[in-house]
Design an enzyme around this catalytic site. Sequence first.
Site, PDB file in Angstrom:
ATOM      1  N   CYS A  89       6.921  12.611   1.819  1.00 53.12           N
ATOM      2  CA  CYS A  89       5.973  12.472   2.928  1.00 53.12           C
ATOM      3  C   CYS A  89       6.485  11.550   4.029  1.00 53.12           C
ATOM      4  CB  CYS A  89       4.625  11.996   2.415  1.00 53.12           C
ATOM      5  SG  CYS A  89       3.942  13.187   1.261  1.00 53.12           S
ATOM      6  N   HIS A 383      -2.519  16.569   6.444  1.00 60.08           N
ATOM      7  CA  HIS A 383      -1.224  15.972   6.105  1.00 60.08           C
ATOM      8  C   HIS A 383      -0.170  17.045   5.826  1.00 60.08           C
ATOM      9  CE1 HIS A 383       1.892  13.714   4.241  1.00 60.08           C
ATOM     10  NE2 HIS A 383       1.476  13.813   2.999  1.00 60.08           N
ATOM     11  N   CYS A 413       3.412   6.274   2.396  1.00 56.57           N
ATOM     12  CA  CYS A 413       3.853   6.335   0.998  1.00 56.57           C
ATOM     13  C   CYS A 413       4.440   7.714   0.751  1.00 56.57           C
ATOM     14  CB  CYS A 413       2.677   6.086   0.050  1.00 56.57           C
ATOM     15  SG  CYS A 413       1.375   7.321   0.229  1.00 56.57           S
TER      16      CYS A 413
HETATM   17  C1  LIG Z   1      -7.946  17.819  -3.509  1.00 58.48           C
HETATM   18  C2  LIG Z   1      -7.593  19.278  -3.369  1.00 58.48           C
HETATM   19  C3  LIG Z   1      -7.193  19.870  -4.723  1.00 58.48           C
HETATM   20  C4  LIG Z   1      -8.851  19.997  -2.844  1.00 58.48           C
HETATM   21  O1  LIG Z   1      -8.534  21.310  -2.542  1.00 58.48           O
HETATM   22  P1  LIG Z   1      -9.673  22.403  -2.307  1.00 58.48           P
HETATM   23  O2  LIG Z   1     -10.473  22.563  -3.542  1.00 58.48           O
HETATM   24  O3  LIG Z   1      -8.991  23.605  -1.728  1.00 58.48           O
HETATM   25  O4  LIG Z   1     -10.554  21.712  -1.204  1.00 58.48           O
HETATM   26  P2  LIG Z   1     -11.724  22.308  -0.348  1.00 58.48           P
HETATM   27  O5  LIG Z   1     -11.446  22.059   1.085  1.00 58.48           O
HETATM   28  O6  LIG Z   1     -12.011  23.728  -0.754  1.00 58.48           O
HETATM   29  O7  LIG Z   1     -12.930  21.385  -0.740  1.00 58.48           O
HETATM   30  C5  LIG Z   1     -13.605  21.518  -1.986  1.00 58.48           C
HETATM   31  C6  LIG Z   1     -15.097  21.309  -1.736  1.00 58.48           C
HETATM   32  O8  LIG Z   1     -15.281  19.981  -1.250  1.00 58.48           O
HETATM   33  C7  LIG Z   1     -16.031  20.031  -0.047  1.00 58.48           C
HETATM   34  N1  LIG Z   1     -15.580  18.931   0.824  1.00 58.48           N
HETATM   35  C8  LIG Z   1     -14.314  18.589   1.101  1.00 58.48           C
HETATM   36  N2  LIG Z   1     -14.295  17.553   1.943  1.00 58.48           N
HETATM   37  C9  LIG Z   1     -15.563  17.213   2.193  1.00 58.48           C
HETATM   38  C10 LIG Z   1     -16.192  16.221   2.964  1.00 58.48           C
HETATM   39  N3  LIG Z   1     -15.472  15.328   3.687  1.00 58.48           N
HETATM   40  N4  LIG Z   1     -17.541  16.162   2.990  1.00 58.48           N
HETATM   41  C11 LIG Z   1     -18.270  17.047   2.279  1.00 58.48           C
HETATM   42  N5  LIG Z   1     -17.737  18.015   1.512  1.00 58.48           N
HETATM   43  C12 LIG Z   1     -16.404  18.097   1.457  1.00 58.48           C
HETATM   44  C13 LIG Z   1     -15.711  21.401   0.538  1.00 58.48           C
HETATM   45  O9  LIG Z   1     -16.741  21.829   1.414  1.00 58.48           O
HETATM   46  C14 LIG Z   1     -15.665  22.246  -0.691  1.00 58.48           C
HETATM   47  O10 LIG Z   1     -16.975  22.582  -1.074  1.00 58.48           O
HETATM   48  P3  LIG Z   1     -17.309  24.061  -1.631  1.00 58.48           P
HETATM   49  O11 LIG Z   1     -16.495  24.193  -2.890  1.00 58.48           O
HETATM   50  O12 LIG Z   1     -18.770  23.998  -1.843  1.00 58.48           O
HETATM   51  O13 LIG Z   1     -16.864  24.996  -0.563  1.00 58.48           O
HETATM   52  C15 LIG Z   1      -6.412  19.502  -2.369  1.00 58.48           C
HETATM   53  O14 LIG Z   1      -6.823  19.157  -1.077  1.00 58.48           O
HETATM   54  C16 LIG Z   1      -5.228  18.644  -2.772  1.00 58.48           C
HETATM   55  O15 LIG Z   1      -4.480  19.024  -3.671  1.00 58.48           O
HETATM   56  N6  LIG Z   1      -5.015  17.513  -2.091  1.00 58.48           N
HETATM   57  C17 LIG Z   1      -3.997  16.551  -2.442  1.00 58.48           C
HETATM   58  C18 LIG Z   1      -2.722  16.929  -1.790  1.00 58.48           C
HETATM   59  C19 LIG Z   1      -1.624  16.011  -2.231  1.00 58.48           C
HETATM   60  O16 LIG Z   1      -1.405  15.754  -3.383  1.00 58.48           O
HETATM   61  N7  LIG Z   1      -0.912  15.510  -1.263  1.00 58.48           N
HETATM   62  C20 LIG Z   1       0.155  14.643  -1.511  1.00 58.48           C
HETATM   63  C21 LIG Z   1      -0.156  13.364  -0.887  1.00 58.48           C
HETATM   64  S1  LIG Z   1       1.303  12.385  -0.785  1.00 58.48           S
END
Ligand SMILES: CC(C)(COP(=O)(O)OP(=O)(O)OC[C@H]1O[C@@H](n2cnc3c(N)ncnc32)[C@H](O)[C@@H]1OP(=O)(O)O)[C@@H](O)C(=O)NCCC(=O)NCCS
Length: 427
Positions: A89, A383, A413
């Site tokens: 990242c 991101h 990070c």
């Molecule tokens: C966490 C993760 C698995 C979620 O993926 P996802 O399930 O596709 O996420 P979604 O956008 O569909 O959100 C899931 C639910 O949360 C809800 N939601 C997400 N953000 C929200 C917020 N800020 N407020 C309210 N609801 C929220 C969505 O509306 C969705 O609801 P639904 O299932 O009723 O439609 C994915 O984003 C991820 O893997 N992130 C980490 C990435 C990572 O590791 N990066 C490396 C960093 S170095």
Amino acid sequence: MTSRVAVVRGLRTPFAKSGTHYARLTALDLGKMVVTELIERSGIDPKSVQEVVFGNVIPSVKAPNIAREIVLGTGLPRKIPGYTVGKACASANQAIAAAADMIYRGYADTVIAGGSESLSDIPILFSKNFSDALVTSSKQKGIGGKLGAFRKIRPKDLAPDAPAIAESTTGLTMGESAEKMAKENHISRDAQDRFALQSHQRAAAATSSGRFKDEVMTVVVPPSYESIVEADNLIRGDSTLDALSKLRPVFDRKYGTITAGNASPLTDGAAAVLLMSEEKAKAEGFKPIGYVRSYAFAATDPSDQLLQGPVFALPTALERAKISLEDIGVIEMHEAFAAQVLSNIQWMGSKKIAQEKLGRTEPIGEIDPEKINRTGGSIALGHPFGATGARIVTTVCNELQLTGEQYGLVTVCAAGGMGVAMVLERE
Ligand SMILES: CC(C)(COP(=O)(O)OP(=O)(O)OC[C@H]1O[C@@H](n2cnc3c(N)ncnc32)[C@H](O)[C@@H]1OP(=O)(O)O)[C@@H](O)C(=O)NCCC(=O)NCCS
């Protein structure tokens, strides 16, 4: 040798949840768009660019050196070389650091650095057995031989193998590693959700106030050019603490605290900065938005707390900049997860961590979570792994201009236990 390396300006595409606006585009498509527009908006002569350096974390197998492909695909003079860097990242930070070093040494005076990522376009691999069979088959002459190569293939060999966001040494995904940090540092679910809410509210306010107009371009999406993307599509200005608190933990379903709401989402996008020697920028009449004062990369053991890299990089970056944390007025910390930012801040302010892990007698310093990421962070904006570092450097420089503060700090990070801290300064 130049006296300083100037950030002349920076730009990014709007960031989009993967599988949405840019679902049919590649990281190369996004990178080409941002570099083309950066050149246009800055008004530099394309012939004056001496190198393009780009970060990309999940490279295309067909065009792994995305930087050179950007040169070839944007109408830039074909004599400009380009190279691609991978530092998870922190890849765009590495691209910017490498470009700044070239300029600082006097080997170049104008370099474009940035990064691009499409998580909508990840390479899906075949199993080893199936790819061996494909290679064997391609070497056979007759149809019998070609088909015979697949004789030993079983249904399980046909299962696709997608890249995982997991650590090779621990087997834990980023999310699981962040869960571990939240537990060990006692970062509550409520604190994470409040931090995430703030990220969304600030990003929404910045967007509606027009704050991003200088750093976010409009994308007219090829190949039909019918859809126009003018803003990030992951920001939820209407999100509430109540809604966030109801989301189910994703990485530890039973005892976890990390949810889709307080983690950065999987994102597509690209960002780039135009760097010049201070002398060249001024001679050409440019007004740089900032200068690179110092940077430092560091790493910690992934089996400890994976995403604490910035804590190890920050003291060196400050030492190299010859300033202390109190001198810094603008701080942008990449938000992989709310739990990670809050953990980084906790460790930076801890005497125990300073003595046990950093070889210091005193803590690095206190960071007020309210003061960081004034225009939102990666949780709300998104991101795209390879691009984030260039987004943040641009935002810090523009914030320095708007606030009149002298020094800005970037921390990111990265997988592998790595982290970067960069100090930027105003004129
Ligand atoms: C966490 C993760 C698995 C979620 O993926 P996802 O399930 O596709 O996420 P979604 O956008 O569909 O959100 C899931 C639910 O949360 C809800 N939601 C997400 N953000 C929200 C917020 N800020 N407020 C309210 N609801 C929220 C969505 O509306 C969705 O609801 P639904 O299932 O009723 O439609 C994915 O984003 C991820 O893997 N992130 C980490 C990435 C990572 O590791 N990066 C490396 C960093 S170095």
